[in-house]
Design a protein around this motif. Structure first.
Motif, mmCIF file in Angstrom:
data_model
loop_
_atom_site.group_PDB
_atom_site.id
_atom_site.type_symbol
_atom_site.label_atom_id
_atom_site.label_comp_id
_atom_site.label_asym_id
_atom_site.label_seq_id
_atom_site.Cartn_x
_atom_site.Cartn_y
_atom_site.Cartn_z
ATOM 1 N N MET A 155 5.566 16.317 -3.526
ATOM 2 C CA MET A 155 5.687 15.044 -4.228
ATOM 3 C C MET A 155 4.344 14.330 -4.229
ATOM 4 S SD MET A 155 9.514 13.708 -3.861
ATOM 5 C CE MET A 155 8.959 12.092 -4.109
ATOM 6 N N THR A 156 4.041 13.698 -5.355
ATOM 7 C CA THR A 156 2.783 12.955 -5.451
ATOM 8 C C THR A 156 2.812 11.766 -4.500
ATOM 9 O OG1 THR A 156 2.742 13.546 -7.792
ATOM 10 C CG2 THR A 156 1.194 11.859 -7.073
ATOM 11 N N PRO A 157 1.807 11.622 -3.631
ATOM 12 C CA PRO A 157 1.812 10.525 -2.660
ATOM 13 C C PRO A 157 1.704 9.163 -3.328
ATOM 14 C CG PRO A 157 -0.286 11.683 -2.621
ATOM 15 C CD PRO A 157 0.621 12.488 -3.491
ATOM 16 N N LYS A 158 2.180 8.147 -2.594
ATOM 17 C CA LYS A 158 2.206 6.792 -3.132
ATOM 18 C C LYS A 158 1.116 5.923 -2.519
ATOM 19 C CE LYS A 158 7.158 6.721 -4.147
ATOM 20 N NZ LYS A 158 8.445 6.039 -3.890
ATOM 21 N N ILE A 159 0.621 4.989 -3.341
ATOM 22 C CA ILE A 159 -0.405 4.046 -2.903
ATOM 23 C C ILE A 159 -0.115 2.706 -3.570
ATOM 24 C CG2 ILE A 159 -1.966 4.789 -4.752
ATOM 25 C CD1 ILE A 159 -4.310 4.225 -2.903
ATOM 26 N N VAL A 160 -0.363 1.628 -2.832
ATOM 27 C CA VAL A 160 -0.215 0.285 -3.389
ATOM 28 C C VAL A 160 -1.607 -0.303 -3.585
ATOM 29 C CG1 VAL A 160 0.601 -2.071 -2.919
ATOM 30 C CG2 VAL A 160 2.054 -0.107 -2.384
ATOM 31 N N CYS A 161 -1.778 -1.033 -4.666
ATOM 32 C CA CYS A 161 -3.079 -1.643 -4.962
ATOM 33 C C CYS A 161 -2.884 -3.127 -5.248
ATOM 34 C CB CYS A 161 -3.717 -0.952 -6.172
ATOM 35 S SG CYS A 161 -5.272 -1.709 -6.716
ATOM 36 N N VAL A 162 -3.754 -3.948 -4.678
ATOM 37 C CA VAL A 162 -3.778 -5.383 -4.962
ATOM 38 C C VAL A 162 -5.090 -5.668 -5.691
ATOM 39 C CG1 VAL A 162 -3.713 -7.713 -4.036
ATOM 40 C CG2 VAL A 162 -2.418 -5.891 -2.897
ATOM 41 N N ALA A 163 -4.984 -6.097 -6.949
ATOM 42 C CA ALA A 163 -6.165 -6.287 -7.792
ATOM 43 C C ALA A 163 -6.168 -7.692 -8.375
ATOM 44 C CB ALA A 163 -6.192 -5.245 -8.904
ATOM 45 N N GLY A 164 -7.305 -8.048 -8.954
ATOM 46 C CA GLY A 164 -7.405 -9.355 -9.590
ATOM 47 C C GLY A 164 -8.803 -9.919 -9.457
ATOM 48 N N PRO A 165 -9.001 -11.135 -9.965
ATOM 49 C CA PRO A 165 -10.339 -11.738 -9.956
ATOM 50 C C PRO A 165 -10.732 -12.240 -8.575
ATOM 51 C CG PRO A 165 -8.750 -13.305 -10.813
ATOM 52 C CD PRO A 165 -8.007 -12.019 -10.612
ATOM 53 N N THR A 166 -11.984 -12.582 -8.444
ATOM 54 C CA THR A 166 -12.490 -13.130 -7.194
ATOM 55 C C THR A 166 -11.746 -14.413 -6.831
ATOM 56 O OG1 THR A 166 -14.518 -13.811 -6.067
ATOM 57 C CG2 THR A 166 -14.320 -14.456 -8.366
ATOM 58 N N ALA A 167 -11.509 -14.609 -5.534
ATOM 59 C CA ALA A 167 -10.911 -15.841 -4.988
ATOM 60 C C ALA A 167 -9.449 -16.049 -5.368
ATOM 61 C CB ALA A 167 -11.728 -17.067 -5.416
ATOM 62 N N CYS A 168 -8.739 -14.963 -5.713
ATOM 63 C CA CYS A 168 -7.330 -15.134 -6.107
ATOM 64 C C CYS A 168 -6.356 -14.877 -4.955
ATOM 65 C CB CYS A 168 -6.990 -14.233 -7.297
ATOM 66 S SG CYS A 168 -6.925 -12.470 -6.876
ATOM 67 N N GLY A 169 -6.863 -14.437 -3.797
ATOM 68 C CA GLY A 169 -5.978 -14.210 -2.660
ATOM 69 C C GLY A 169 -5.646 -12.764 -2.377
ATOM 70 N N LYS A 170 -6.482 -11.835 -2.874
ATOM 71 C CA LYS A 170 -6.213 -10.399 -2.685
ATOM 72 C C LYS A 170 -6.229 -10.003 -1.209
ATOM 73 C CE LYS A 170 -9.667 -9.026 -5.293
ATOM 74 N NZ LYS A 170 -10.178 -10.305 -5.799
ATOM 75 N N THR A 171 -7.226 -10.490 -0.473
ATOM 76 C CA THR A 171 -7.365 -10.113 0.938
ATOM 77 C C THR A 171 -6.123 -10.491 1.730
ATOM 78 O OG1 THR A 171 -9.776 -10.298 0.901
ATOM 79 C CG2 THR A 171 -8.702 -10.508 3.048
ATOM 80 N N THR A 172 -5.662 -11.717 1.547
ATOM 81 C CA THR A 172 -4.491 -12.209 2.288
ATOM 82 C C THR A 172 -3.253 -11.387 1.971
ATOM 83 O OG1 THR A 172 -5.407 -14.448 2.275
ATOM 84 C CG2 THR A 172 -3.057 -14.238 2.725
ATOM 85 N N LEU A 173 -3.024 -11.118 0.680
ATOM 86 C CA LEU A 173 -1.836 -10.356 0.296
ATOM 87 C C LEU A 173 -1.939 -8.913 0.777
ATOM 88 C CD1 LEU A 173 0.878 -10.264 -1.098
ATOM 89 C CD2 LEU A 173 -0.293 -9.762 -3.262
ATOM 90 N N GLY A 174 -3.112 -8.323 0.680
ATOM 91 C CA GLY A 174 -3.290 -6.945 1.142
ATOM 92 C C GLY A 174 -2.968 -6.797 2.619
ATOM 93 N N VAL A 175 -3.439 -7.746 3.433
ATOM 94 C CA VAL A 175 -3.172 -7.708 4.879
ATOM 95 C C VAL A 175 -1.685 -7.908 5.148
ATOM 96 C CG1 VAL A 175 -3.533 -8.991 7.039
ATOM 97 C CG2 VAL A 175 -5.487 -8.384 5.593
ATOM 98 N N LEU A 176 -1.081 -8.843 4.424
ATOM 99 C CA LEU A 176 0.359 -9.088 4.618
ATOM 100 C C LEU A 176 1.175 -7.830 4.333
ATOM 101 C CD1 LEU A 176 2.384 -12.179 3.670
ATOM 102 C CD2 LEU A 176 3.148 -9.975 2.763
ATOM 103 N N LEU A 177 0.859 -7.156 3.228
ATOM 104 C CA LEU A 177 1.601 -5.944 2.873
ATOM 105 C C LEU A 177 1.332 -4.826 3.879
ATOM 106 C CD1 LEU A 177 1.144 -5.901 -1.018
ATOM 107 C CD2 LEU A 177 3.192 -6.539 0.265
ATOM 108 N N ALA A 178 0.097 -4.739 4.359
ATOM 109 C CA ALA A 178 -0.246 -3.716 5.343
ATOM 110 C C ALA A 178 0.549 -3.926 6.635
ATOM 111 C CB ALA A 178 -1.742 -3.722 5.627
ATOM 112 N N ARG A 179 0.658 -5.175 7.061
ATOM 113 C CA ARG A 179 1.408 -5.473 8.290
ATOM 114 C C ARG A 179 2.904 -5.194 8.105
ATOM 115 N NH1 ARG A 179 -0.755 -8.889 12.250
ATOM 116 N NH2 ARG A 179 1.207 -10.028 12.408
ATOM 117 N N ARG A 180 3.383 -5.478 6.917
ATOM 118 C CA ARG A 180 4.827 -5.327 6.650
ATOM 119 C C ARG A 180 5.227 -3.859 6.487
ATOM 120 N NH1 ARG A 180 9.041 -8.640 4.464
ATOM 121 N NH2 ARG A 180 10.901 -7.335 4.594
#
Length: 310
Positions: free
Chosen positions: A1-26
């Protein structure tokens, strides 16, 4: 099966870092940065690289992995990031790609196969000489004439990428867009959920960008920019990066510091628009309202549904 990956994208200063960490912890994940400037060591403030506190103990990869004197391409990024992502998957964790460099994100997720194009001897030097003689506007106009699609994705002041695109065209006779179409595999290497963050009102994003620049100034952006300025001949990519070059007139005694900071805010706002244009052209992006009070709940629910599918 093709492996899965999640991506958080968007413009600068939109909150990508915070959401990425939250999803990683969850979801027992690890973050892989997809930012063309965060790869450089010693350039943490100007690139808004996540701090230890912001990482919250989540492993982060592809940050501070290159010397500022190195010039990376999307090919280099994909070559370095692929074994890292595969190792995360092998260990039973979820790779979470986080970043705003559209070319890196798209090349990685689409599985672009980069060919080793050997430019004819002297071509790079010839282009550099043309740039010195004719100026950046003329070189950008040349690129617009031979490869308008590539030109549309490159800022006119990004001389490194302009020359690279012209070099590719003169060496191969093909536009970058043609090469990209030919380099896509029949199947993508990963099944991906791409969460795009944006604000319903552009003014909200611009306010966040302005506040971020103010915070960067408080956190030591100026000494970082001065280091880049002093090494601008060696740090060619960094010397053209938003966040550093805006302060060069200040170091040269030709502009006030406040004016340079304002220029940085404007340049960052313009960059955010280009980032959004890039991600809007990518297929399959699920857009979320970054200002919505339940944006994290939405992201968690979408990720749960994505991972639950066979």
């Amino acid at each position: 099966m093709t492996p899965k990956i999640v991506c958080v994208a968007g413009p600068t200063a939109c909150g990508k870092t915070t959401l990425g960490v939250l999803l990683a912890r969850r979801f027992h994940g690890e973050v892989v940065s997809a930012d063309s400037m965060q790869i450089y060591r010693g350039m943490t403030v100007g690139t808004a690289a996540p701090t230890e506190a912001e990482m919250q103990g989540v492993p982060h990869h592809m940050i501070a992995v290159a010397e500022p004197s190195e010039q990376w391409s999307a090919a280099e990024y994909v070559a370095k990031a692929t074994p890292i992502v595969d190792d995360i998957l092998f260990r039973g964790k979820l790779p979470i790609l986080v970043g705003g460099t559209g070319l890196y994100v798209q090349s990685f997720l689409y599985g672009v196969r980069f060919t080793k194009e050997k430019a004819p001897d002297g071509l790079r030097e010839q282009l550099a000489a043309e740039l010195a003689e004719k100026g950046p506007e003329t070189m950008y106009a040349q690129l617009q004439a031979v490869d308008p699609e590539a030109a549309a994705a490159i800022h006119p002041n990004n001389q490194v990428r302009v020359l690279r695109a012209l070099e590719h065209y003169r060496a191969t006779g093909k536009r970058l867009s043609e090469q990209k179409a030919e380099s896509l595999p029949a199947e993508r290497p990963y099944r991906s959920l791409v969460l795009g963050l944006d604000f319903p009102e552009r003014a909200q994003l611009y306010r966040r960008i302005d506040l971020r620049v103010d915070k960067m100034m408080e956190n030591g952006l100026l000494p970082e920019a001065e280091l880049v300025y002093q090494n601008r001949e060696r740090f060619k990519t960094a010397a053209q990066a938003i966040g550093y070059k805006e302060f060069f007139p200040y170091f040269e005694g030709n502009a006030a510091l406040e004016d340079c900071a304002e220029k940085l805010k404007q340049a960052s706002r313009n960059y955010a628009k280009r980032q959004l244009t890039w991600f809007r052209h990518m297929d399959g992006v699920v857009w979320l309202d970054a200002a919505a009070p339940d944006v994290t709940e939405q992201a968690v629910r979408l990720t749960q549904d994505f991972l639950a599918k066979g």
